[in-house]
Write an enzyme that holds these catalytic residues in place. Structure first.
Site, PDB file in Angstrom:
ATOM      1  N   ASP A  26       4.298   5.726   7.591  1.00 60.41           N
ATOM      2  CA  ASP A  26       4.018   4.576   6.725  1.00 60.41           C
ATOM      3  C   ASP A  26       5.220   4.160   5.872  1.00 60.41           C
ATOM      4  OD1 ASP A  26       4.200   6.691   4.987  1.00 60.41           O
ATOM      5  OD2 ASP A  26       2.167   6.516   4.191  1.00 60.41           O
ATOM      6  N   TYR A 145       6.390   9.463  -6.678  1.00 60.72           N
ATOM      7  CA  TYR A 145       7.788   9.835  -6.495  1.00 60.72           C
ATOM      8  C   TYR A 145       8.605   9.515  -7.748  1.00 60.72           C
ATOM      9  CZ  TYR A 145       6.260   9.760  -1.632  1.00 60.72           C
ATOM     10  OH  TYR A 145       5.577   9.985  -0.458  1.00 60.72           O
ATOM     11  N   LYS A 178      -0.229  13.540  -3.910  1.00 60.85           N
ATOM     12  CA  LYS A 178       0.836  14.044  -3.040  1.00 60.85           C
ATOM     13  C   LYS A 178       2.162  13.902  -3.770  1.00 60.85           C
ATOM     14  CE  LYS A 178       3.484  12.393   0.932  1.00 60.85           C
ATOM     15  NZ  LYS A 178       3.559  11.380   2.008  1.00 60.85           N
TER      16      LYS A 178
END
Length: 266
Positions: A26, A145, A178
């Protein structure tokens, strides 16, 4: 959490190990030169990932529309809604929970960077998505992130920044978060222990070898992570299918990285 969300999450965490192994195809605008690397042939990359038997695959909505029908029922589908570049040149949400329902997905992923002047906007992406998803009992998986703008917005994996990323995930109400592995076992264990939702690791940072990627996955699992969703370290190390089998041996089979390499032939 309602029944629908519980059922969808049970399909994602369906392996008897209690962990998940996801393949990420992705990357879209953040990938760079689409003529080179493991995703140059996206249909082929997806085929090779699926041959390794992941529990789920995360993919952009348009790619799912064109490519996923051949794999329906063979793995859980997670639609990726976040679309950004590290320098914020592009930042858009490209899918909604309603889109995920229409595609038959088991979850909606939202990838966001944090730190920098646009952080509040990205956090709003998550909170708005969680609120909208509740109407459809659609689980939300946050891919968070942290960036370092002294390095041009480079994604970083320091213990403090990963702890912050995990906190962003669960305080916005997502169901799974995640993040990258810090490389520091003790700090990562502390972060996971205080998180009330499952933490899975991203495949990155990109390692020099598949053995290195398997080792950081093994370390993260011992620290309490519930699995890994792997991109570059899956389709960026030679034979993608054999790499996927190696990750499965570590995540679901409890094998050491060396044993996993030998068992998969990678």
């Amino acid at each position: 959490m309602g029944l629908g969300a519980k059922i969808r999450l049970s399909r994602i965490f369906s392996n008897p190990s209690g962990n998940l192994f996801g393949g990420a195809v992705d990357h879209f605008v953040g990938y760079g030169n689409v003529r080179e690397g493991g995703l140059a042939d996206l249909p082929g990359a997806l085929k090779r990932v699926m041959a390794g038997g992941p529990d789920y695959v995360s993919i952009q909505p348009g790619a799912a529309r064109h490519l996923w029908s051949d794999y329906a029922g063979k793995a859980a589908l997670v639609i990726q809604a976040g679309c950004f570049t590290a320098d914020d040149r592009i930042r858009q949400l490209i899918a909604t929970p309603e889109d995920a329902v229409r595609y038959g997905a088991d979850a909606l992923a939202v990838a966001i960077p944090v730190r920098g002047n646009t952080e509040g906007e990205y956090i709003r992406w998550l909170t708005d998505t969680v609120n909208a998803a509740a109407r459809y009992e659609m689980p939300v998986i946050a891919h968070v992130y942290p960036r370092d703008f002294t390095q041009g917005g480079k994604i970083v994996f320091t213990p403090d920044e990963i702890a912050y990323a995990v906190r962003i995930g669960y305080e916005t109400g997502v169901d799974v978060v995640k993040v990258g592995y810090t490389g520091d076992f003790a700090s990562f264990k502390d972060t996971v222990a205080t998180c009330p939702i499952p933490v899975v690791i991203a495949g990155g940072p990109k390692t020099d070898t598949l053995l290195g990627a398997l080792q950081q996955t093994s370390d993260a699992l011992r620290a309490g992570a519930r699995g890994a969703v792997v991109g570059r370290n899956l389709w960026g190390h030679g034979d993608t299918t054999k790499a996927a089998l190696a990750f499965k041996h570590v995540i679901h089979g409890g094998k050491s990285p060396e044993e996993a390499l030998a068992a998969s032939g990678a």
